[in-house]
Motif scaffolding. Structure first.
Motif, PDB file in Angstrom:
ATOM      1  N   SER A  73       0.870  -1.262   0.197  1.00 57.13           N
ATOM      2  CA  SER A  73       0.053   0.024   0.061  1.00 57.13           C
ATOM      3  C   SER A  73       0.853   1.485  -0.074  1.00 57.13           C
ATOM      4  N   ARG A  74       1.926   1.148   0.450  1.00 54.72           N
ATOM      5  CA  ARG A  74       3.170   2.437   0.324  1.00 54.72           C
ATOM      6  C   ARG A  74       3.980   2.435  -0.725  1.00 54.72           C
ATOM      7  N   ARG A  75       3.699   1.803  -1.980  1.00 55.93           N
ATOM      8  CA  ARG A  75       4.550   1.686  -3.032  1.00 55.93           C
ATOM      9  C   ARG A  75       3.956   2.369  -4.072  1.00 55.93           C
ATOM     10  N   TYR A  76       4.569   3.501  -4.634  1.00 56.11           N
ATOM     11  CA  TYR A  76       4.309   4.335  -5.854  1.00 56.11           C
ATOM     12  C   TYR A  76       4.762   3.103  -6.824  1.00 56.11           C
ATOM     13  N   PRO A  77       3.679   3.137  -7.883  1.00 54.32           N
ATOM     14  CA  PRO A  77       4.059   2.189  -9.033  1.00 54.32           C
ATOM     15  C   PRO A  77       5.448   2.460  -9.663  1.00 54.32           C
ATOM     16  N   ALA A  78       6.371   1.240  -9.660  1.00 52.03           N
ATOM     17  CA  ALA A  78       7.661   1.251  -9.953  1.00 52.03           C
ATOM     18  C   ALA A  78       7.917   2.028 -11.706  1.00 52.03           C
ATOM     19  N   ASP A  79       7.019   1.754 -12.178  1.00 54.31           N
ATOM     20  CA  ASP A  79       6.940   2.150 -13.875  1.00 54.31           C
ATOM     21  C   ASP A  79       6.754   3.614 -13.915  1.00 54.31           C
ATOM     22  N   ARG A  80       5.954   3.965 -13.060  1.00 61.45           N
ATOM     23  CA  ARG A  80       5.753   5.607 -12.885  1.00 61.45           C
ATOM     24  C   ARG A  80       6.774   6.098 -12.332  1.00 61.45           C
ATOM     25  N   LEU A  81       7.569   5.618 -11.292  1.00 61.71           N
ATOM     26  CA  LEU A  81       8.667   6.137 -10.801  1.00 61.71           C
ATOM     27  C   LEU A  81       9.713   6.283 -11.696  1.00 61.71           C
ATOM     28  N   GLY A  82       9.846   5.256 -12.708  1.00 59.39           N
ATOM     29  CA  GLY A  82      10.919   5.433 -13.684  1.00 59.39           C
ATOM     30  C   GLY A  82      10.522   6.462 -14.800  1.00 59.39           C
ATOM     31  N   ASP A 120       9.208  12.525  -1.036  1.00 57.32           N
ATOM     32  CA  ASP A 120       8.396  11.504  -0.371  1.00 57.32           C
ATOM     33  C   ASP A 120       7.135  11.220  -1.082  1.00 57.32           C
ATOM     34  N   LEU A 121       6.971   9.880  -1.610  1.00 58.89           N
ATOM     35  CA  LEU A 121       5.607   9.498  -2.163  1.00 58.89           C
ATOM     36  C   LEU A 121       4.950   8.689  -1.195  1.00 58.89           C
ATOM     37  N   TYR A 122       3.823   9.705  -0.745  1.00 64.08           N
ATOM     38  CA  TYR A 122       3.430   9.487   0.826  1.00 64.08           C
ATOM     39  C   TYR A 122       1.884   8.571   0.710  1.00 64.08           C
ATOM     40  N   ALA A 123       1.771   7.540   0.612  1.00 61.55           N
ATOM     41  CA  ALA A 123       0.496   6.716   0.654  1.00 61.55           C
ATOM     42  C   ALA A 123      -0.046   7.236   2.249  1.00 61.55           C
ATOM     43  N   LEU A 124      -1.281   7.346   2.044  1.00 60.59           N
ATOM     44  CA  LEU A 124      -2.207   8.117   3.240  1.00 60.59           C
ATOM     45  C   LEU A 124      -2.738   7.117   4.030  1.00 60.59           C
ATOM     46  N   THR A 125      -1.662   6.221   4.217  1.00 64.03           N
ATOM     47  CA  THR A 125      -2.144   5.131   5.495  1.00 64.03           C
ATOM     48  C   THR A 125      -2.111   5.501   6.777  1.00 64.03           C
ATOM     49  N   PRO A 132      14.632  19.246   4.064  1.00 65.87           N
ATOM     50  CA  PRO A 132      13.801  19.741   2.945  1.00 65.87           C
ATOM     51  C   PRO A 132      13.349  18.701   2.243  1.00 65.87           C
ATOM     52  N   SER A 133      11.860  18.957   1.952  1.00 65.19           N
ATOM     53  CA  SER A 133      11.255  17.562   1.386  1.00 65.19           C
ATOM     54  C   SER A 133       9.972  18.124   0.624  1.00 65.19           C
ATOM     55  N   ARG A 134       9.564  17.107  -0.151  1.00 68.13           N
ATOM     56  CA  ARG A 134       8.158  17.310  -0.912  1.00 68.13           C
ATOM     57  C   ARG A 134       7.402  16.191  -0.672  1.00 68.13           C
ATOM     58  N   VAL A 135       6.240  16.234   0.070  1.00 69.64           N
ATOM     59  CA  VAL A 135       5.478  15.176   0.061  1.00 69.64           C
ATOM     60  C   VAL A 135       4.123  15.120  -0.601  1.00 69.64           C
ATOM     61  N   LEU A 136       4.079  13.862  -1.347  1.00 70.98           N
ATOM     62  CA  LEU A 136       3.311  14.116  -2.609  1.00 70.98           C
ATOM     63  C   LEU A 136       2.226  12.914  -2.363  1.00 70.98           C
ATOM     64  N   PHE A 137       0.946  13.002  -2.457  1.00 72.39           N
ATOM     65  CA  PHE A 137      -0.223  12.212  -2.505  1.00 72.39           C
ATOM     66  C   PHE A 137      -1.401  12.855  -2.955  1.00 72.39           C
ATOM     67  N   ARG A 138      -2.303  12.002  -2.964  1.00 74.33           N
ATOM     68  CA  ARG A 138      -3.776  12.635  -3.421  1.00 74.33           C
ATOM     69  C   ARG A 138      -4.739  12.317  -2.307  1.00 74.33           C
ATOM     70  N   HIS A 165      -5.883   2.464  -4.996  1.00 72.88           N
ATOM     71  CA  HIS A 165      -4.662   2.957  -4.514  1.00 72.88           C
ATOM     72  C   HIS A 165      -4.300   4.335  -5.063  1.00 72.88           C
ATOM     73  N   THR A 166      -5.341   5.128  -5.050  1.00 73.79           N
ATOM     74  CA  THR A 166      -5.492   6.615  -5.572  1.00 73.79           C
ATOM     75  C   THR A 166      -4.930   7.255  -4.816  1.00 73.79           C
ATOM     76  N   CYS A 167      -4.391   7.198  -3.649  1.00 75.99           N
ATOM     77  CA  CYS A 167      -3.748   8.001  -2.896  1.00 75.99           C
ATOM     78  C   CYS A 167      -2.161   8.139  -3.245  1.00 75.99           C
ATOM     79  N   LEU A 168      -1.656   6.895  -4.056  1.00 81.63           N
ATOM     80  CA  LEU A 168      -0.497   7.110  -4.640  1.00 81.63           C
ATOM     81  C   LEU A 168      -0.505   7.091  -6.321  1.00 81.63           C
ATOM     82  N   ARG A 169      -1.609   6.516  -6.984  1.00 77.93           N
ATOM     83  CA  ARG A 169      -1.324   6.187  -8.451  1.00 77.93           C
ATOM     84  C   ARG A 169      -2.000   7.761  -8.746  1.00 77.93           C
ATOM     85  N   GLY A 170      -2.785   8.382  -7.991  1.00 73.22           N
ATOM     86  CA  GLY A 170      -3.330   9.650  -8.368  1.00 73.22           C
ATOM     87  C   GLY A 170      -2.128  10.842  -8.729  1.00 73.22           C
ATOM     88  N   VAL A 171      -1.019  10.557  -8.210  1.00 75.58           N
ATOM     89  CA  VAL A 171       0.433  11.450  -8.398  1.00 75.58           C
ATOM     90  C   VAL A 171       0.836  11.176  -9.712  1.00 75.58           C
TER      91      VAL A 171
END
Length: 412
Positions: free
Chosen positions: A239-248, A337-342, A352-358, A375-381
């Motif tokens: 649940s805390r993994r941003y899709p690896a292909d999108r990270l690439g 930080d690709l931050y799943a909203l769990t 210094p950081s940027r925290v990204l989620f939906r 998984h929209t909280c991460l896939r939406g980014v």
């Protein structure tokens, strides 16, 4: 003097006399790292005391990197998810008679009995139980009582009576605006009079780990005057993994922007470096395919210290909200930080950081697998958002080459 003030004064006097203190933090790497400011507060307030950290066995790897504690004792706590799974596996080995271990150690309850005997013999006069607000203090508190520890401090949602000498009401709930995990633990030890002026996370990076990382980066193709961005696609919970292909894809967009900028400045563009934990190699391959193959793959860190040194050497870390993010906070590396909203209380601390989620209606689910399956909280980014966030942080450290002195041939 009010009754509450008298209680506080008595507590502080009792705790100032503690000389053998058991610090209990039984969950994952990130949780332990977020507790290090509180541990430092205890060490600075009790410089002569012997401090033992009771933690999951894997956390013994922290021993060279946490000089604030004198020893780390590993324990599979049956009231923790990972601890219960490990003990079940030992029980299965014992039932099959294939473990080769002393049956008294691995039989049901044997692990706990052995720890209790050790704590009883070692004669601790105080214990601090660090928990998140969704964990119960009572199993660890019961262990401390059976071991005869007279002073025990912890958060409790229900009355603890004789299980805690110093019971701090737990008013935290998983919700927007709750205390950060670091602040929760600092507030807990402050109730016993323990404070620190430096509230940053702690992790001592060792020079021989830096040398090993420099050598690995050089072998992978990093030039001596070249900085790099580190991508870590892993996390223990799906649940805390941003899709690896999108990270690439994010890294591909970032590389394009950095290359264009470098062509104007005359400096080499920062490299993209990929790294993941054991068993996460498929995530690295997926990210690499989306990136177009143009990334460096140094040898996977052989140990925790090398991972910390790699994070420290990078100009920026792009990662899921997991252990590497908290390592970055401990060594001062900026983070996207690709931050799943769990959970809301584990954001990067004092870097210094940027925290990204939906934002999603199912936020703060506390689940290891997305219960809604979307998984929209991460896939939406979008990958573009990740790349743009990285660009806003990059100017802070792009001028710092990763392969700076001392030279690669320096002794560990």
């Amino acid at each position: 003097m009010s009754g509450e003030a008298a209680v506080d004064r008595d507590r502080i006097q009792r705790w100032s006399a503690a000389r053998r203190v058991l610090l209990i933090r039984l969950d994952n790497l990130g949780d332990v790292l977020m507790t290090t400011p509180a541990i430092a507060a205890v060490r600075e307030s009790l410089p002569e005391a012997h401090l033992t950290l009771l933690a999951a066995p894997a956390m013994k790897a922290l021993a060279p990197h946490l000089p604030q504690v004198d020893e780390i004792v590993g324990f599979h706590a049956p009231w923790m998810k990972a601890g219960a799974a490990a003990l079940d596996a030992l029980d299965a080995l014992d039932a099959g008679g294939t473990s080769g271990l002393d049956p008294g150690v691995i039989s049901r309850g044997g692990h706990e009995r052995r720890l209790l005997a050790r704590l009883t013999v070692e004669g601790y006069d105080a214990a601090i139980i660090f928990t998140v607000c969704t964990q119960s203090v009572f199993p660890a508190a019961t262990l401390c009582r059976l071991a005869g520890i007279p002073n025990v401090l912890g958060h409790a949602r229900e009355r603890a009576y004789g299980l805690l000498s110093d019971e701090i009401a737990d008013r935290d709930v998983v919700a927007e605006g709750m205390r950060h995990e670091v602040r929760r633990q600092l507030d807990l030890v402050a109730a016993a009079g323990f404070r620190t002026q430096d509230e940053r996370l702690r992790f001592r990076v060792l020079e021989h780990d830096r040398v090993a990382v420099r050598r690995g980066l050089q072998a992978a193709g990093l030039r001596p005057n070249q900085s790099f961005v580190l991508l870590h696609p892993g996390a223990s919970a799906p649940s805390r993994r941003y899709p690896a292909d999108r990270l690439g894809e994010s890294a591909r967009l970032l590389r394009q922007a950095l290359t264009a900028e470098a062509s104007l400045s005359g400096r080499p563009a920062p490299a993209i470096v990929l790294c993941a934990g054991p068993g996460e190699e498929p995530l690295v391959r997926e990210a690499l395919d989306a990136l177009g193959g143009e990334a460096l793959l140094p040898p996977p860190p052989a140990k925790l210290g090398e991972l910390a040194a790699l994070v420290e050497a990078s100009s920026l870390l792009i990662a899921n909200n997991s252990g590497p993010v908290h390592l970055a906070a401990a060594v001062g590396t900026p983070v996207v930080d690709l931050y799943a909203l769990t959970n809301p209380q584990h954001m990067p601390w004092q870097i210094p950081s940027r925290v990204l989620f939906r934002d999603v209606p199912c936020r703060f689910c506390q689940k290891s697998v997305c219960p809604e399956a979307h998984h929209t909280c991460l896939r939406g980014v979008s990958p573009r958002e990740v790349a743009d966030a990285a660009i806003t942080l990059m100017p802070r450290r792009t001028c710092e080459p990763a392969l700076a002195e001392p030279a690669l041939g320096a002794a560990a």
